[in-house]
Design an enzyme around this catalytic site. Structure first.
Site, short mmCIF file in Angstrom:
data_model
loop_
_atom_site.label_atom_id
_atom_site.label_comp_id
_atom_site.label_asym_id
_atom_site.label_seq_id
_atom_site.Cartn_x
_atom_site.Cartn_y
_atom_site.Cartn_z
N HIS A 1 -14.97 -3.77 7.71
CA HIS A 1 -14.17 -3.51 6.52
C HIS A 1 -14.29 -4.59 5.46
O HIS A 1 -13.45 -4.71 4.58
CB HIS A 1 -12.69 -3.29 6.87
CG HIS A 1 -12.49 -2.22 7.89
ND1 HIS A 1 -12.97 -0.95 7.73
CD2 HIS A 1 -11.88 -2.23 9.10
CE1 HIS A 1 -12.67 -0.22 8.78
NE2 HIS A 1 -12.02 -0.97 9.63
N LYS B 1 0.81 -1.22 0.00
CA LYS B 1 0.00 0.00 0.00
C LYS B 1 0.85 1.27 0.00
O LYS B 1 0.46 2.27 -0.60
CB LYS B 1 -0.91 0.03 1.23
CG LYS B 1 -2.05 -0.99 1.19
CD LYS B 1 -2.92 -0.84 2.43
CE LYS B 1 -3.70 -2.08 2.77
NZ LYS B 1 -4.85 -2.34 1.94
N ARG C 1 -6.75 -7.87 -10.23
CA ARG C 1 -7.42 -9.14 -10.55
C ARG C 1 -8.89 -8.86 -10.81
O ARG C 1 -9.34 -7.73 -10.67
CB ARG C 1 -7.30 -10.09 -9.36
CG ARG C 1 -7.81 -9.41 -8.10
CD ARG C 1 -8.01 -10.33 -6.95
NE ARG C 1 -8.06 -9.62 -5.69
CZ ARG C 1 -9.13 -9.02 -5.18
NH1 ARG C 1 -10.26 -9.05 -5.84
NH2 ARG C 1 -9.08 -8.40 -4.02
N GLU D 1 -2.64 7.26 7.91
CA GLU D 1 -3.37 8.21 7.08
C GLU D 1 -4.54 8.83 7.82
O GLU D 1 -4.94 8.36 8.88
CB GLU D 1 -3.79 7.58 5.76
CG GLU D 1 -4.67 6.38 5.89
CD GLU D 1 -4.92 5.69 4.55
OE1 GLU D 1 -4.01 5.60 3.72
OE2 GLU D 1 -6.06 5.25 4.34
#
Ligand code: ADP
Length: 652
Positions: free
Chosen positions: A235, A116, A297, A200
């Site tokens: 999530h 990430k 994908r 973040e």
């Protein structure tokens, strides 16, 4: 185009890929583990190769065996599906080194997007908006804590190797930063073997909107519009839809432009998804969305895009991998109507979405729904088992209609008519979500399900009519032999001459339900339970109830209730008193063993406790005897596994 491809996956996605390949005249090779020897994807494929034992590390993650299987069967290309090896660049290298084609992006693209932090740095360089935060290499706590202060609380600590929401921690209070960082690192280390993190800005009330993109090997890149996946629990996506509610032309242009830019920045080829997080607190604003990550994908939720574009994404993948140009230009790709996908899982929503296992003794999906079309993507058939080895997804229910309201109505209707018995499922929860007023208004953010969890997962107890129907099903089963026999013959046969009554006793949790069932003739029945009487027609059982070993499940609109009932077939075996062994009635875990080899046991004596479907089932001796062999504590068993064997000669 390829003549033959191998599908390095299982379940619904393997079946999905086989269907398109077949339509295009391409032969298919399936791979399978021990647990999947009789699985649907194996029977659907033209050929199948066994690649190992049931745990994924010994089969579906064995890239070496999969490549060997492809070479051995003469397949030219490998489709990885999603999950397993689909985003593993080393596997891509192995496939291409063997002279085969990987149906997906290059190893370099996957590596570029794999972590990430690196992906965010790359996207920042390409001019794609990323969530304000720190994605640098430094990992010292003082650096990270001061970055968190600069970003402004609340912040989100994320594992750079993360996936599935693991290694992710929200921090509201600077004093908690050190502890949460340590926890995120521990989780990340355990899950990914990499404890590096990024920090973040935590976006409040965020929406998850992603763009489907496609690239080819000739520099072409297009988008196929957006999907909204804001309905999440912990999530993880629950219901996805396209287009996104309240999407505006400006926002769509900004997001799709950014996504295509991202794809071009890495020379992307094949199907990919750019996931954005959106601050929708003031509506959808083009300056309020940020890149989160790219999935290199096919996504689980790709069917909603197929429904609104009329395109087959697997076909596109095959064409692009075979070297063709993208089948359509951007101008030729249009949106039509609205689609939803609901993920049906074997899980207990009322117990914190605990995953479940079990044999799907009864499995019926609707083929149409009020106001829309229905599409079912599944890898299981009736009587197949959801095993402890793989993801407990049973099916994806996809609906399409002219607009969002109609599509949502169709989704709720289709869920009400989805009837599954043998394992707990989340269908009632999904139906409740489909009817939630905030969800219906498009007023969703990723925290919606969490805030309303109690309301959405509340179950009410069965009413007397549901109990009566369950009793009728049990009484009817008393006369039946095997699954295909007519359950009515015993009752209706007598009923020609005189009314016949039977008692039925069943259990709902702690509660015992006693009922009297009377055949009234002409296929009508009366059931008395708790002082009230209910009349049923003969087809009530086949329409609204399902019998399975030791149980009956009643489907009552949005809810379903599973009662335990003495199994007539088991009783029959019992009466014979000769059974030399006891088999597991369902897959599960041997939790407690109460007898040992050589023990003389009495009929009815508890021998072991099997934990299955998150419930404990006591397995008792069917007759007096001497234990010759007994399962060991902690053993995982599938249904049919012998739990206890008795000494043949000592049977009484
Ligand atoms: P994973 O790869 O573990 O699935 P993602 O980065 O894709 O992690 O994030 C998963 C989900 O976490 C998102 O869909 C969103 O609901 C939530 N999330 C991620 N980043 C943020 C953020 N900065 N602020 C608020 N929620 C976030």
């Amino acid at each position: 185009m390829f003549q033959k491809i191998l599908i390095a996956n299982r379940g619904e996605i393997a079946c999905r890929i086989i269907r398109t390949a077949r339509r295009m005249g391409i032969a298919t090779v399936a791979v399978y583990s021990d647990a999947d020897a009789g699985a649907l994807h194996v029977t659907m494929a033209d050929e199948a190769v066994h690649i190992g034992a049931s745990p994924v590390g010994e089969s579906y993650l064995r890239g070496d065996r999969i490549v060997e299987a492809a070479i051995g069967t003469g397949a030219e290309a490998i489709h990885p599906g999603y999950g397993f090896l689909s985003e593993n660049p080393d596997f891509v290298d192995r496939v291409t080194a063997a002279g085969l084609v990987f149906i997906g992006p290059s190893a370099a693209s996957i590596r570029a997007m794999g972590l990430k932090d690196a992906a965010k740095r790359l996207m920042e360089k390409a001019g794609v908006p990323v969530v304000p935060g720190y994605h640098g290499e430094a990992q010292e706590i003082v650096v990270l804590a001061s970055k968190a202060r600069e970003i402004g609380y609340p912040v989100l600590i994320k594992a750079r190797a993360g996936g599935g929401g693991k290694g992710m921690r929200r921090v509201d209070d600077p004093d908690r930063f050190a502890d949460e960082l340590a926890a995120a690192r521990r989780e990340a280390k355990a899950a990914f073997g990499d404890d590096q993190v990024l920090v973040e800005k935590y976006v409040e009330k965020p929406r998850h909107i992603e763009i489907q993109i496609f690239g080819d090997n000739h520099g072409g890149a297009v988008h196929l519009f957006e999907r909204d996946c804001s309905a999440q629990r912990r999530h993880q996506k629950v219901i996805e839809e396209a287009p996104a509610p309240a999407m505006t032309p400006e926002m769509r242009k900004a997001m799709t432009d950014a996504a295509v830019k991202a794809a071009k920045a890495i020379g992307y080829s094949g199907a990919g998804t750019i996931e954005f997080i959106v601050d929708a607190s003031q509506g959808l604003r083009p300056d309020r969305f940020w890149f989160m990550e790219m999935n290199t994908r096919l996504q689980v939720e790709h069917p909603v895009t197929e429904m609104v574009t009329g395109l087959d994404l697997v076909e596109w993948q095959l064409r692009v991998a075979a070297g063709e140009k993208l089948p359509k230009s951007q101008k030729e790709i249009a949106l039509s109507g609205h689609a939803f996908e609901a993920r049906i899982y074997a899980e207990d929503a009322s117990k914190g979405f605990l995953p479940a296992i079990g044999t799907l003794y009864h499995l019926r999906f609707p083929d149409r729904a009020e106001g829309g079309t229905v599409r079912i993507e599944t890898g299981v058939r009736e009587d197949d088992a959801i095993s402890p080895y793989y993801d407990p997804m049973i099916a994806k229910l996809v609906v399409h209609a002219a607009d969002r309201e109609a599509a949502l109505g169709a989704l709720a209707d289709a869920l009400d008519h989805t009837r599954i018995a043998g394992s707990v499922t989340n269908t009632s929860f999904l139906a409740a979500l489909a009817r939630d007023p905030d969800f219906a208004a498009g007023n969703i953010d990723t925290g919606l399900i969490g805030r309303k969890q109690d309301e959405l997962t509340r179950t009410r107890p069965p009413d007397a009519a549901a109990k009566a129907l369950a009793a009728l099903a049990v009484a009817s089963a008393d006369g039946r032999r095997g699954k295909s026999a007519d359950p009515w013959s015993s009752l209706t046969g007598y009923a020609h001459f005189h009314p016949m009554s039977r008692r039925a006793s069943l259990q709902y949790g702690e509660e015992t339900v006693d009922a009297r069932v009377t055949a009234r003739g002409g296929g009508r029945f009366e059931v008395e339970v708790g002082g009230a009487a209910f009349a049923f027609a003969a087809d009530a059982v086949s329409n609204r109830a399902a019998l399975w070993p030791g149980h009956v499940t009643v489907f009552d609109g949005v809810s379903s209730y599973s009662f335990s009932a003495p199994d007539p077939l088991a009783r029959e075996a019992d009466a014979g008193a000769g059974a030399a062994s006891l088999r597991a009635p369902m897959p599960g875990l041997v939790k407690i063993v109460r007898a040992a080899t050589g023990d003389a046991v009495k009929k009815g004596q508890p021998l072991l406790v099997l934990e299955a479907m998150k419930m404990e089932h006591t397995i008792a001796a069917p007759h007096d005897g001497i234990v010759a062999e007994i399962a060991s504590e902690g053993a995982q068993v599938t249904d049919g596994t012998v739990l206890v064997r008795f000494r043949e000669d000592e049977r009484v």
